[in-house]
Write an enzyme that holds these catalytic residues in place. Sequence first.
Site, short mmCIF file in Angstrom:
data_model
loop_
_atom_site.label_atom_id
_atom_site.label_comp_id
_atom_site.label_asym_id
_atom_site.label_seq_id
_atom_site.Cartn_x
_atom_site.Cartn_y
_atom_site.Cartn_z
N LYS A 1 -56.46 4.81 41.89
CA LYS A 1 -55.74 4.55 40.65
C LYS A 1 -54.46 3.83 41.04
CE LYS A 1 -53.09 6.44 36.91
NZ LYS A 1 -52.46 7.62 36.30
N GLY B 1 -46.21 10.79 30.16
CA GLY B 1 -45.64 12.11 29.91
C GLY B 1 -44.91 12.23 28.59
N ALA C 1 -51.98 6.86 29.44
CA ALA C 1 -50.73 7.64 29.41
C ALA C 1 -50.24 7.85 27.99
CB ALA C 1 -49.65 6.94 30.23
#
Lengths: 267, 67
Positions: A106, A167, A193
């Site tokens: 990744k 996040g 994300a």
Amino acid sequence: MQAPETRTARDPLVIAGRAISSRLLVGTGKFTSPEVMAEALDASGAEIVTVALRRVDLDSREPNLLEFIDRERYLLLPNTSGAESAEEAVRLARLARAAGLSDWIKLEVTPDPKWLLPDPVETLRAAEMLVKEGFTVLPYIGADPVLARRLEEAGAATVMPLGSPIGSSRGLKTRDAVAIIVEQAGVPVVVDAGLGAPSHAAEAMELGADAVLINTAIAVARDPVQMARGFRLAVEAGRAGYLAGAAGPRERAEASSPLTGFLGEGG
Amino acid sequence: MIEITVNGKRRTIAAGATLGDLLRALDLDARWVVAELNGEPLEKGRMTSVVLASGDSLELVRAVAGG
């Protein structure tokens, strides 16, 4: 009725020629303990799980993460987090491969610590280098359809646009751009994300994303195991919705029940 | 004795010591550790038998939780 396994087998996610049994990829960060992480991974149904590489802290003893991840069951996807340039990302990828972790990587190059947004130029450069070295490259990118195309041309195995900053749990703020990426892509699109709730994951899947990668939303939930299950169901629901083809919105009401034959209707 | 650098810190080890010896001295299980010697990753299979030389720079890395 088909068994769920059969349906999954007919609609597998295929990355670099490998059929992946789940469209939910899960990160291992931020869990309160490796035991909780292992239980959440199990509940998520994920096959691909991400890990990071860091210097060993020679002054303290920590539990070894890999002891809690069954390598027979899960495909490890090491990330290049911490890399601020293409060269640093390549260095981490080579380490991961030498260590026998994986030659899937990744790719993330995030020089800016505040927003952790991926650097498109360094990411493309790193992808070109890694593909040349035989890696299977899954790059994390901003939701930029042109960059996604360029990465695909460079040989990336997927593109992984962000929904919102890492996040942040803000959801699919990049919806319109992701829709363009999905429409153009010849490789799987993994929304990576910012998806903070199962409904966000369902939205991405309904839009036609091939998979989603979730970490924070599961790891920091009050009950990570239950949240992992929630995401698993949401990903399946969103995928089913996408495959089924939604009717789309209408301007006006349209009756679902017949508008004739009411009781007491005249002759 | 020779001096090497391990994760940025200088360290004295016996001349002729292998990476396997060093990992034992550091109480690290070789199964979970990845090593980079002078900027080059060491293949897992031959890692522990590599003999360390004076001035070597070693990075010991491992998989940790991450997204």
